[in-house]
Design a protein around this motif. Sequence first.
Motif, PDB file in Angstrom:
ATOM      1  N   GLN A 177     -37.312  49.447  38.503  1.00  0.00           N
ATOM      2  CA  GLN A 177     -38.976  48.372  37.636  1.00  0.00           C
ATOM      3  C   GLN A 177     -37.901  47.138  37.185  1.00  0.00           C
ATOM      4  O   GLN A 177     -36.096  47.200  37.599  1.00  0.00           O
ATOM      5  CB  GLN A 177     -38.204  49.035  36.384  1.00  0.00           C
ATOM      6  N   THR A 178     -38.647  45.853  37.288  1.00  0.00           N
ATOM      7  CA  THR A 178     -37.543  44.746  36.663  1.00  0.00           C
ATOM      8  C   THR A 178     -38.090  44.465  34.828  1.00  0.00           C
ATOM      9  O   THR A 178     -39.170  44.690  34.980  1.00  0.00           O
ATOM     10  CB  THR A 178     -37.720  43.689  37.685  1.00  0.00           C
ATOM     11  N   GLY A 219     -40.284  43.106  32.970  1.00  0.00           N
ATOM     12  CA  GLY A 219     -40.510  42.258  32.056  1.00  0.00           C
ATOM     13  C   GLY A 219     -41.696  43.087  32.994  1.00  0.00           C
ATOM     14  O   GLY A 219     -43.357  42.817  32.999  1.00  0.00           O
ATOM     15  N   ASN A 220     -41.431  44.032  33.614  1.00  0.00           N
ATOM     16  CA  ASN A 220     -42.717  44.589  34.911  1.00  0.00           C
ATOM     17  C   ASN A 220     -42.708  46.211  34.950  1.00  0.00           C
ATOM     18  O   ASN A 220     -41.887  46.611  33.741  1.00  0.00           O
ATOM     19  CB  ASN A 220     -42.323  44.844  36.823  1.00  0.00           C
ATOM     20  N   GLU A 221     -43.365  46.580  34.926  1.00  0.00           N
ATOM     21  CA  GLU A 221     -44.098  47.993  34.924  1.00  0.00           C
ATOM     22  C   GLU A 221     -43.087  48.828  35.464  1.00  0.00           C
ATOM     23  O   GLU A 221     -42.999  48.436  36.920  1.00  0.00           O
ATOM     24  CB  GLU A 221     -45.681  48.296  34.878  1.00  0.00           C
ATOM     25  N   ARG A 222     -42.772  49.975  35.537  1.00  0.00           N
ATOM     26  CA  ARG A 222     -41.716  50.827  36.365  1.00  0.00           C
ATOM     27  C   ARG A 222     -42.965  51.566  37.395  1.00  0.00           C
ATOM     28  O   ARG A 222     -43.812  51.195  37.621  1.00  0.00           O
ATOM     29  CB  ARG A 222     -41.584  51.997  36.087  1.00  0.00           C
ATOM     30  N   GLU A 223     -42.305  51.086  38.818  1.00  0.00           N
ATOM     31  CA  GLU A 223     -42.977  51.369  39.850  1.00  0.00           C
ATOM     32  C   GLU A 223     -42.688  52.853  40.883  1.00  0.00           C
ATOM     33  O   GLU A 223     -41.534  52.586  40.939  1.00  0.00           O
ATOM     34  CB  GLU A 223     -43.567  49.935  40.832  1.00  0.00           C
ATOM     35  N   GLY A 224     -43.775  53.443  41.611  1.00  0.00           N
ATOM     36  CA  GLY A 224     -42.646  54.041  42.618  1.00  0.00           C
ATOM     37  C   GLY A 224     -42.277  53.418  44.130  1.00  0.00           C
ATOM     38  O   GLY A 224     -43.503  52.531  44.012  1.00  0.00           O
TER      39      GLY A 224
END
Length: 132
Positions: free
Chosen positions: A44-45, A47-52
């Motif tokens: 996760q960065t 301002g962004n959603e957590r991603e796989g």
Amino acid sequence: QVQLAESGGGSVQAGQSLRLSCSHSTDSRFGYTHSGYCMGWFRQTPGNEREGVAVIDADGSATYSDSVKGRFTISRDNTDDALFLQMNILKSEDTGMYYCAQHRWERVCMGLLNDIANFGYWGQGTQVTVSS
């Protein structure tokens, strides 16, 4: 309960490598070890959603996001459910907080790379920063 703890993050230059580790421990007072479930790495960065990033089940079957395929390798040690992520040829866009997680009930990871809501156990994260 499951406790996960990541380590191995750091700051590197683009093109370099890092290896992340995730330790796994459980409260086995009732004889249940929470072992053998689908596990994965997520990032996760701000301002962004957590991603796989990648997920792996106990027989070693793994799925990767398109952005890391060919550069990252996920692995696990089934003796203690430790989880690893070898990250090669790092790019600036790989920068982020990396988390390991375990799925609540699924042992087979197929199709679960983005099933983030059902990964019920999370570590505290380890920061990876890649500068170009």
